[in-house]
Design a protein around this motif. Structure first.
Motif, PDB file in Angstrom:
ATOM      1  N   TRP A 183      -6.014  -9.958  -3.723  1.00  0.00           N
ATOM      2  CA  TRP A 183      -4.834  -9.255  -4.238  1.00  0.00           C
ATOM      3  C   TRP A 183      -3.574 -10.075  -3.952  1.00  0.00           C
ATOM      4  CZ3 TRP A 183      -3.576  -3.933  -1.521  1.00  0.00           C
ATOM      5  CH2 TRP A 183      -2.282  -3.503  -1.860  1.00  0.00           C
ATOM      6  N   THR A 230     -10.474  -7.093   0.079  1.00  0.00           N
ATOM      7  CA  THR A 230      -9.730  -7.046  -1.190  1.00  0.00           C
ATOM      8  C   THR A 230      -8.335  -7.644  -1.039  1.00  0.00           C
ATOM      9  OG1 THR A 230     -10.880  -5.012  -1.725  1.00  0.00           O
ATOM     10  CG2 THR A 230      -8.882  -5.453  -2.982  1.00  0.00           C
ATOM     11  N   VAL A 231      -7.730  -7.390   0.136  1.00  0.00           N
ATOM     12  CA  VAL A 231      -6.321  -7.756   0.312  1.00  0.00           C
ATOM     13  C   VAL A 231      -6.050  -9.238   0.054  1.00  0.00           C
ATOM     14  CG1 VAL A 231      -5.715  -5.831   1.807  1.00  0.00           C
ATOM     15  CG2 VAL A 231      -6.636  -7.916   2.828  1.00  0.00           C
ATOM     16  N   GLU A 267       0.843  -1.207   0.000  1.00  0.00           N
ATOM     17  CA  GLU A 267       0.000   0.000   0.000  1.00  0.00           C
ATOM     18  C   GLU A 267       0.880   1.259   0.000  1.00  0.00           C
ATOM     19  OE1 GLU A 267      -3.263  -0.682   3.111  1.00  0.00           O
ATOM     20  OE2 GLU A 267      -2.170  -2.561   2.945  1.00  0.00           O
ATOM     21  N   TYR A 271      -4.549   0.408  -5.333  1.00  0.00           N
ATOM     22  CA  TYR A 271      -3.331  -0.097  -4.687  1.00  0.00           C
ATOM     23  C   TYR A 271      -3.087  -1.521  -5.189  1.00  0.00           C
ATOM     24  CZ  TYR A 271      -2.759   3.594  -1.106  1.00  0.00           C
ATOM     25  OH  TYR A 271      -2.528   4.766  -0.426  1.00  0.00           O
ATOM     26  N   LEU A 292     -11.710   0.489  10.736  1.00  0.00           N
ATOM     27  CA  LEU A 292     -12.316  -0.062   9.537  1.00  0.00           C
ATOM     28  C   LEU A 292     -13.002  -1.383   9.833  1.00  0.00           C
ATOM     29  CD1 LEU A 292      -9.950   0.699   6.546  1.00  0.00           C
ATOM     30  CD2 LEU A 292     -12.118   1.726   7.120  1.00  0.00           C
ATOM     31  N   SER A 327     -11.552   3.642  -5.320  1.00  0.00           N
ATOM     32  CA  SER A 327     -10.922   2.349  -5.074  1.00  0.00           C
ATOM     33  C   SER A 327     -11.389   1.702  -3.794  1.00  0.00           C
ATOM     34  CB  SER A 327      -9.417   2.542  -4.902  1.00  0.00           C
ATOM     35  OG  SER A 327      -8.780   2.507  -6.123  1.00  0.00           O
ATOM     36  N   CYS A 328     -11.467   2.510  -2.765  1.00  0.00           N
ATOM     37  CA  CYS A 328     -11.597   1.942  -1.434  1.00  0.00           C
ATOM     38  C   CYS A 328     -13.037   2.019  -0.964  1.00  0.00           C
ATOM     39  CB  CYS A 328     -10.677   2.648  -0.447  1.00  0.00           C
ATOM     40  SG  CYS A 328     -10.662   1.788   1.124  1.00  0.00           S
ATOM     41  N   ILE A 377      -7.884   8.330   2.454  1.00  0.00           N
ATOM     42  CA  ILE A 377      -6.529   8.373   1.893  1.00  0.00           C
ATOM     43  C   ILE A 377      -6.473   9.611   0.984  1.00  0.00           C
ATOM     44  CG2 ILE A 377      -4.820   6.972   0.630  1.00  0.00           C
ATOM     45  CD1 ILE A 377      -6.694   4.586   0.969  1.00  0.00           C
ATOM     46  N   CYS A 381      -9.451  -2.024  -6.318  1.00  0.00           N
ATOM     47  CA  CYS A 381      -8.614  -1.051  -5.612  1.00  0.00           C
ATOM     48  C   CYS A 381      -7.343  -0.729  -6.410  1.00  0.00           C
ATOM     49  CB  CYS A 381      -8.257  -1.644  -4.252  1.00  0.00           C
ATOM     50  SG  CYS A 381      -6.950  -0.765  -3.423  1.00  0.00           S
ATOM     51  N   ILE A 431      -8.775  -4.423   7.353  1.00  0.00           N
ATOM     52  CA  ILE A 431      -9.002  -3.199   6.576  1.00  0.00           C
ATOM     53  C   ILE A 431     -10.003  -3.435   5.448  1.00  0.00           C
ATOM     54  CG2 ILE A 431      -6.870  -1.971   7.128  1.00  0.00           C
ATOM     55  CD1 ILE A 431      -5.742  -3.039   4.428  1.00  0.00           C
ATOM     56  N   CYS A 432      -9.943  -4.594   4.800  1.00  0.00           N
ATOM     57  CA  CYS A 432     -10.899  -4.903   3.736  1.00  0.00           C
ATOM     58  C   CYS A 432     -10.685  -6.334   3.270  1.00  0.00           C
ATOM     59  CB  CYS A 432     -10.727  -3.961   2.550  1.00  0.00           C
ATOM     60  SG  CYS A 432      -9.207  -4.262   1.632  1.00  0.00           S
ATOM     61  N   MET A 446      -6.981   7.540  -4.905  1.00  0.00           N
ATOM     62  CA  MET A 446      -5.676   7.872  -4.334  1.00  0.00           C
ATOM     63  C   MET A 446      -4.534   7.660  -5.322  1.00  0.00           C
ATOM     64  SD  MET A 446      -6.777   4.796  -3.379  1.00  0.00           S
ATOM     65  CE  MET A 446      -6.366   3.115  -3.006  1.00  0.00           C
TER      66      MET A 446
HETATM   67  S1  SF4 Z   1      -9.647  -1.399  -0.765  1.00  0.00           S
HETATM   68 FE1  SF4 Z   1      -9.125   0.239   0.668  1.00  0.00          FE
HETATM   69  S2  SF4 Z   1      -8.533  -0.781   2.563  1.00  0.00           S
HETATM   70 FE2  SF4 Z   1      -8.476  -2.300   0.928  1.00  0.00          FE
HETATM   71  S3  SF4 Z   1      -6.381  -2.273   0.206  1.00  0.00           S
HETATM   72 FE3  SF4 Z   1      -7.507  -0.885  -1.119  1.00  0.00          FE
HETATM   73  S4  SF4 Z   1      -7.249   1.122  -0.157  1.00  0.00           S
HETATM   74 FE4  SF4 Z   1      -6.667  -0.402   1.380  1.00  0.00          FE
END
Ligand code: SF4
Lengths: 409, 262
Positions: A136, A132-133, A67, A98, A326, A356-357, A275, A96, A129-130, A386
């Protein structure tokens, strides 16, 4: 009669530069170099921003933050290029940025800033946090061969029930086993407690620096905090982070003592949510600084201010990392923002809706209504992203913020 | 020519049209002009100013000018730029002090503003990203129906049973309209369906700010009787429309110019 001078005095900038920004650059450059060496030595992990990084640090691995790399991609204005590489692989534009820029940089490191992040030996994700990670990191795992470990922290409303704590703790125990096996090193609880202490010391210095912004004028503006948070994210649990924040807090205290603000003339104090648009961070905040607008607080950089309580190491870590905002739902975030507005005596707020977020941006319309009702101060929502500058329209953001200022002034 | 220092000029550089208003210190409009912004905002601003000179027979140099609208920064000779949000609030308040909520629907954007006691906005919502809920939506639909845009609204009022146009997205609604034509719906019924869809979109935007009565409608689209009818129905309230609704922002800017001057 006044004499005409031929040389004009240099025009004073609307904002004051921090002298510790030099130390910040050095600290982060050394960190980047250490991630390269760690990768070569087979001891690099990639972690998500809300990951209990104290554990991999206690296993003598070095942590790199995709990130944070995303922030670099954004600042270097190559978001659309790198996101495009991921889109070529079939990833959606809705993903996202990122994640997209990280996946894009793994695909084409030669075209990425700093030639991408060094290849990791493990990918450590925490879904506080979410969600998505996980997807990803799995994608990166397919491309690099590094295994993924997920610390699962189910969303929490209100207090943490015992079964929730037990579940997260069992995930951390799994992490210990994963780290021991992957890096061939036994778990040392005493060492983890020492790392937690180092982490707490840095977090305390950071929190004190943030709280100093209650002063008028505020010693720090938004961009100052967003840049100086790099070590609290990436180097938590290390002596380097403490060294940096000692110097940083020293400068903040000095500014407060001398009555020096982050901007020359403070007229309006606003709260920032989310962000920042990295690709225009200076332009955005410095343009407003020229109009006398400072942001003494934001909802984002305050996220790294929890202390790990002394006690059984894994249980304490499970508590702290389950309870980040979050993971706690909208009302906790709204409460926090209302408190920041009151405590920092702010005149209004800007909610940045980040395409994105979804996790961070969801509910901003209701948030805006509730905050104004509770605090009496007006706010606006501006839209963008962002990293992916294609999602941001400067003129539209400017009209909204200017209209907000016209309501306040 | 007489030179007047107690006059004010407001220039509203919108994405579709540029409007300019010259007022005296009592707020009376002395001259006004509107034209398509076209490719060069700078040129249309100049044309507007030339018109103000010829209509009012005043030397405009030295008069305080304020620009507003999306192209406000293009008028670099003005003393100040103020957002269209504030200017519309001030403008409508000077025309009708009772108004609590203003809905402004222009060629390519729409906004809803809650008006404070002195005409200053207290909250607003802006749609400037999507042509749904703007004059552009109606223009596209008029083209599909092959009807001059000026007649679309009155045609809608003749409908017996409005067609169902469920999408407020310009692209999707366009194909729906084509489908309705194919299904044999009358142009009047289709026109009514289009205005209903448009009113629904604006109502959603309005609800975000909260519709406090009395409500005014301004902008070029306020001249369309079909739109006014369906919006009033959707919001379940009467709508107040000034005589020349397109000039509200420019008027607000001109009033602020007088204030600045004083
Ligand atoms: S969706 Fe939001 S919390 Fe999840 S990685 Fe992307 S910026 Fe971070």
């Amino acid at each position: 009669m006044s004499q005409k001078t031929t040389t004009e005095p240099p025009k004073e900038k609307a904002y004051r530069k921090l002298y510790t920004s030099k130390l910040l650059r050095e600290t982060m450059t050394l960190h980047i170099l250490s991630t390269k060496t760690a990768s070569q030595n087979g001891r690099l992990v990639w972690v998500t921003s809300g990951f209990p990084v104290e554990i991999p640090v206690a296993f003598d691995t070095v942590a790199a933050y995709p990130e944070q790399y995303g922030a670099i991609v954004g600042s270097e204005k190559c978001g659309p290029l790198l996101c495009g590489f991921a889109e070529e692989l079939g990833f959606s534009q809705e993903l996202c940025s990122y994640a997209r820029s990280s996946i894009g940089s793994v695909k084409k490191p030669e075209q990425s800033p700093l030639t991408g992040l060094p290849i990791p030996q493990a990918l450590l994700a925490c879904n506080n946090i979410c969600g998505t990670v996980l997807g990803w990191y799995e994608a990166v795992s397919e491309m690099t061969g590094a295994p993924v470990y997920l610390v699962d922290t189910p969303p929490l409303e209100g207090d943490q029930p015992p079964h929730h704590l037990a579940y997260v703790k069992s995930n951390l125990e799994g992490l210990i086993t994963f780290m021991s096996e992957t890096f061939n090193q036994p778990y040392d609880e005493e060492k983890l407690l020492q790392v937690a202490d180092l982490s707490n010391t840095a977090v305390n210095l950071w929190t004190k620096s943030l709280e100093a912004c209650k002063n008028k004028p505020s010693p720090l503006n938004c961009a100052d905090r967003f840049l100086s948070m790099a070590p609290i994210v990436a180097l938590r649990g290390t002596q380097q982070a403490i060294d940096f924040y000692q110097a940083f807090y020293g400068e903040v205290k000095e500014r407060v003592k001398q009555g020096l603000g982050a901007i020359r003339e403070e007229r309006v104090r606003l709260l920032w949510d989310n962000i920042p648009p990295w690709f225009t961070i200076y332009n955005f905040f410095n343009t407003l600084a020229k109009k006398g607008v400072v942001f003494p607080a934001d909802s984002y950089t305050h996220a790294w201010s929890a202390n790990i309580p002394r006690g059984e190491a894994l249980e304490s870590i499970a508590q702290v990392y389950s309870k980040i905002w979050l993971n706690k739902g909208l009302s906790a975030k709204i409460d926090k923002m209302c408190n920041l507005i009151k405590d920092y005596e702010l005149d209004g707020f800007v909610l940045f809706s980040v395409r994105s977020c979804k996790r961070y941006s969801l509910g901003q319309m209701v948030t805006k209504e509730v905050i104004t009702r509770r605090t009496g101060v007006p706010g606006v929502i501006i839209e963008g992203d962002m990293v992916d500058s294609q999602q941001y329209n400067e003129a539209q953001a400017e009209t909204r913020v200017d209209a907000l200022l016209e309501m306040i002034l | 020519m007489v030179k007047q220092s107690n006059y004010g000029i407001g220039i509203d550089v919108g994405s579709t049209t540029t409007k300019a208003v010259l007022i005296d210190s009592t707020g009376k409009v002395r001259a006004r002009y509107l034209l398509a912004t076209g490719a060069s905002a700078k040129k249309s601003i100049q044309r507007c100013l030339d018109e103000l000179v010829s209509q009012s027979k005043q030397d405009l140099s030295g008069i305080t000018m304020i620009s507003t609208g999306y192209g406000r920064s293009q008028a670099n000779f003005v003393s100040k730029s103020v957002t269209e949000i504030t200017c519309h609030g001030i403008g409508i308040h000077s025309l009708n002090k009772e108004i609590q909520t203003l809905i402004d629907v222009g060629g390519q954007d729409s906004k809803v503003i809650r008006i404070g006691s002195n005409g200053r906005p207290t909250d607003f919502e802006l749609n400037d990203k999507c042509s749904a809920g703007t004059g552009r939506f109606l223009e596209v639909m008029a083209q599909v129906l092959e009807i001059p845009i000026q007649e679309l609204g009155s045609l809608a009022l003749k409908a017996k049973s409005p067609s169902v146009i469920s999408s407020t997205c310009t692209v999707f609604a366009e194909s729906e309209v084509i489908g309705r034509i194919g299904a044999g719906d009358t142009p009047a019924n289709i026109a009514a369906g289009i205005h209903k869809a448009m009113a629904a979109k604006i109502a959603t935007l309005s609800q975000r700010v909260g519709v406090v009565k009395p409500v005014a409608v301004t902008g070029g689209v306020a001249l369309n009787p079909g739109f006014r009818f369906y919006l009033a129905k959707q919001l379940q309230t009467e709508l107040w429309v000034p005589d020349e609704p397109q000039y509200t922002g420019a008027l607000g800017a001109a009033l602020l110019a007088i204030d600045t001057h004083e």
